[in-house]
Design an enzyme around this catalytic site. Structure first.
Site, PDB file in Angstrom:
ATOM      1  N   CYS A 109     103.677  14.923  -0.269  1.00  9.88           N
ATOM      2  CA  CYS A 109     104.613  14.832   0.855  1.00  9.88           C
ATOM      3  C   CYS A 109     104.275  13.608   1.693  1.00  9.88           C
ATOM      4  CB  CYS A 109     104.496  16.090   1.715  1.00  9.88           C
ATOM      5  SG  CYS A 109     105.389  16.059   3.269  1.00  9.88           S
ATOM      6  N   PRO A 110     105.199  12.783   2.102  1.00 16.62           N
ATOM      7  CA  PRO A 110     106.648  12.930   1.948  1.00 16.62           C
ATOM      8  C   PRO A 110     107.225  12.131   0.777  1.00 16.62           C
ATOM      9  CG  PRO A 110     106.232  11.218   3.535  1.00 16.62           C
ATOM     10  CD  PRO A 110     104.871  11.640   2.984  1.00 16.62           C
TER      11      PRO A 110
END
Lengths: 87, 131
Positions: free
Chosen positions: A25-26
């Site tokens: 993430c991200p």
């Protein structure tokens, strides 16, 4: 847009498949956003991710920015997340 | 217009730069404008001849964490966030003076230098986070 059941998802032929497996993430979300520009409005991207939060992040992102979160299917060690371009 | 999220990035270690990059990229992807001010060691981290080189972890990182991740690609995350959304990155002019760094020595991801008043003006009524 309501999420689809797995058999319906399995029938979707995505306009673009993004392999973001291994990214944290991200990363997968950014890949999805970048790739969305390459499909027409109404088109579908299929995002592959090993990050378990990608499906909820993708749903939040799609809802916020006006795309349609179609749902996700579990594959062998990763999720296939489907989003329809809304605008 | 959507209220921006403003972040003062003061720290220059890879863990905090990475955490900031993650927040900036997430906000940007969600369609929130981001107003980022670099101060002190973060300014040094964005020098074009140093960006991307290992900078270590904060002193509050435990010993076991020290080598957990060899590379945190925060610079690339900032670049991508900027490419995909409305992200303004500026360096604090006082920090540039203090460190003796010309703004032209900073990486292209940095839009320029500004003072604190300009930063607060752009923050509008939105939240400001210090990292």
């Amino acid at each position: 847009m309501d999420a689809l059941a797995t058999p319906e998802l399995a029938a979707i032929v995505a306009d673009k498949v993004i392999d973001a497996r291994g990214a944290a993430c991200p990363g997968p979300l950014l890949d999805a956003k970048k790739s969305m520009a390459a499909v027409p409005v109404g088109g579908v991207i299929e995002l592959w991710s090993t990050d378990t939060v990608t499906k909820s992040d993708a749903a939040a992102w799609a809802t916020k920015v006006g795309h349609g979160f179609l749902g996700y299917a579990e594959a062998d060690g990763y999720d296939r997340v489907f989003v329809r371009r809304g605008k | 217009m959507t209220t921006p999220i403003s972040i003062v990035l003061f720290s220059g270690t890879d863990d905090k730069l990475h955490a900031a990059a993650t927040l900036v990229a997430g906000a940007s992807a969600m369609g929130r404008p981001v107003n980022l001010l670099l101060q002190f060691w973060a300014v040094d981290a964005f020098r074009s001849d140093r960006i991307g080189q290992p900078r270590g972890l904060a002193t509050d990182a435990g010993a076991s964490a020290a080598e957990a991740r060899a590379a945190l690609p925060w610079a690339e995350t900032f670049r991508m966030a900027k490419e995909l959304g409305e992200v303004q990155v500026r360096a604090c002019s006082a920090s540039l003076d203090f460190l003796g760094i010309p703004v032209t020595d900073l990486d292209a991801v940095v839009d320029g230098a500004c003072g604190v008043a300009a930063f607060f003006a752009d923050a509008e009524e939105g939240p400001i986070t210090f990292i």
